[in-house]
Enzyme design. Structure first.
Site, PDB file in Angstrom:
ATOM      1  N   ASN A   1     -10.543   0.516   0.369  1.00  0.00           N
ATOM      2  CA  ASN A   1      -9.077   0.477   0.405  1.00  0.00           C
ATOM      3  C   ASN A   1      -8.591  -0.078  -0.931  1.00  0.00           C
ATOM      4  O   ASN A   1      -8.746  -1.262  -1.212  1.00  0.00           O
ATOM      5  CB  ASN A   1      -8.628  -0.410   1.571  1.00  0.00           C
ATOM      6  CG  ASN A   1      -7.127  -0.529   1.701  1.00  0.00           C
ATOM      7  OD1 ASN A   1      -6.381  -0.285   0.753  1.00  0.00           O
ATOM      8  ND2 ASN A   1      -6.665  -0.935   2.872  1.00  0.00           N
TER       9      ASN A   1
ATOM     10  N   HIS B   1      -2.290   6.868   2.735  1.00  0.00           N
ATOM     11  CA  HIS B   1      -2.875   5.622   2.238  1.00  0.00           C
ATOM     12  C   HIS B   1      -4.334   5.549   2.682  1.00  0.00           C
ATOM     13  O   HIS B   1      -4.667   5.806   3.843  1.00  0.00           O
ATOM     14  CB  HIS B   1      -2.077   4.434   2.773  1.00  0.00           C
ATOM     15  CG  HIS B   1      -2.777   3.123   2.629  1.00  0.00           C
ATOM     16  ND1 HIS B   1      -3.444   2.753   1.485  1.00  0.00           N
ATOM     17  CD2 HIS B   1      -2.924   2.072   3.503  1.00  0.00           C
ATOM     18  CE1 HIS B   1      -3.972   1.555   1.641  1.00  0.00           C
ATOM     19  NE2 HIS B   1      -3.666   1.129   2.851  1.00  0.00           N
TER      20      HIS B   1
ATOM     21  N   CYS C   1       0.802  -1.230   0.000  1.00  0.00           N
ATOM     22  CA  CYS C   1       0.000   0.000   0.000  1.00  0.00           C
ATOM     23  C   CYS C   1       0.834   1.278   0.000  1.00  0.00           C
ATOM     24  O   CYS C   1       0.293   2.364  -0.200  1.00  0.00           O
ATOM     25  CB  CYS C   1      -0.954  -0.010   1.180  1.00  0.00           C
ATOM     26  SG  CYS C   1      -2.052  -1.445   1.198  1.00  0.00           S
TER      27      CYS C   1
END
Length: 325
Positions: A283, A253, A114
């Site tokens: 996400n 993130h 990520c």
């Protein structure tokens, strides 16, 4: 020849299928109320029409080129950051290079989960500043859905699919936009992992490679991020004689809205400074920061602004990149 780096275009792309929290409740023991309370996520896009990671990356890259004065032939370097590649070989970036017809570009993948977009931007910045390359495509793309165990409600509810792209070009140092960075890795293979391939234990004609689904220890991930990232942000900014209050926009993130809220509170900055898309995209791993940057660039006039990109992910790998427009 040393030259500066500037961002000349950006774009993002998501698959057309939107999966709501209620859609997930039909296949697992969860609820819209639980998902929103714990993650802030209301929906996510999933690739249910056969689009793989290279397809999402290609679409984002094409749109970024359309938003610039450049063609695919102008691109010298293509970096794709992903931990859901089409396969181990060829690289997803090589497939994008082919899809774009970027005949003069060389291409490769970066895998830092990520945190990928920040690491990809850092890497491309060095190639541009070397003076040997003039135009680089940095694309972060993920099809997380293909790696999910949809019986694991503690992980599967978080993730969506998408891609974001930026084009970096050389410029004179007076117009340099990438003005600082700090990258870190703390090796930990247990808290988050995906796609593990077990070695053979004996020679066998029926041996066939298999990989595991994405897994995470959610509470430990949350605690690690909250204990490490605020201090990292403040420490890095201090090396530039800056404080969080000096930053106009933060893009972290897009792990979980609750994590972003905790980071904002820990560095005493309002959520209005944080560009977020996790509520409606979920996400999207490395793509989240790239997508949020594109949304911010289209919404705000960034000239004269400082923007901090902060990525963190499996590894445990994290870092920040400071942009001055």
């Amino acid at each position: 020849m040393t030259q500066g780096t500037k961002i000349v275009a950006s774009a993002h792309y998501v698959p057309k299928d939107i999966i709501s929290n209620d859609d997930l409740t039909a296949i697992m023991d969860t609820s819209d109320e639980w998902i929103q309370a714990h993650t802030g996520i209301q929906a996510r896009h999933m690739s249910l029409q056969g689009e793989n990671t290279s397809d999402l990356a290609t679409q984002a890259a094409k749109q970024a080129l359309d938003n610039s004065d450049l063609t695919a032939d102008d691109i010298d370097l293509i970096i794709v950051t992903t931990f859901t590649p089409d396969g181990l070989a060829p690289s997803t970036a090589a497939l994008v290079q082919r899809n774009l017809g970027a005949h003069h570009a060389w291409a490769y993948d970066i895998s830092t989960a990520c945190a990928g977009f920040v690491f990809g931007m850092s890497t491309a910045d060095k190639f541009i500043k070397s003076g040997q390359y003039n135009h680089a495509l940095v694309i972060s793309a993920e099809v997380n859905s293909k790696m999910m165990d949809f019986k694991d409600r503690t992980s599967a509810v978080f993730f969506g699919d998408g891609a974001g792209a930026v084009i970096l070009s050389g410029t004179d140092m007076a117009n340099n936009q990438v003005i600082g960075e700090q990258m870190r890795t703390v090796g930990n293979a247990d808290v988050v992992h995906s796609g593990r391939i077990a070695p053979m234990r004996q020679l066998s004609a029926d041996n066939y490679p298999t990989i595991d689904a994405f897994q995470q220890i959610g509470r430990q991930v949350f605690d690690e991020v909250i204990s490490i990232i605020p201090d990292h942000v403040e420490t890095f900014l201090a090396t530039k004689n800056l404080e969080p209050a000096d930053i106009d926009f933060f893009i972290t993130h897009q792990a979980n809205l609750r994590i972003i809220e905790q980071i904002a509170a820990a560095i005493n900055q309002p959520m209005t400074k944080f560009s977020t898309n996790v509520v409606y995209y979920g996400n999207t791993s490395s793509a989240g920061i790239a997508m949020a940057f594109d949304e911010l660039a289209k919404k705000e006039k960034l000239i004269g602004k400082k923007v901090l990109l902060t990525g963190f992910g499996a590894g445990f790998t994290y870092g920040s990149l400071l942009l001055q427009f």
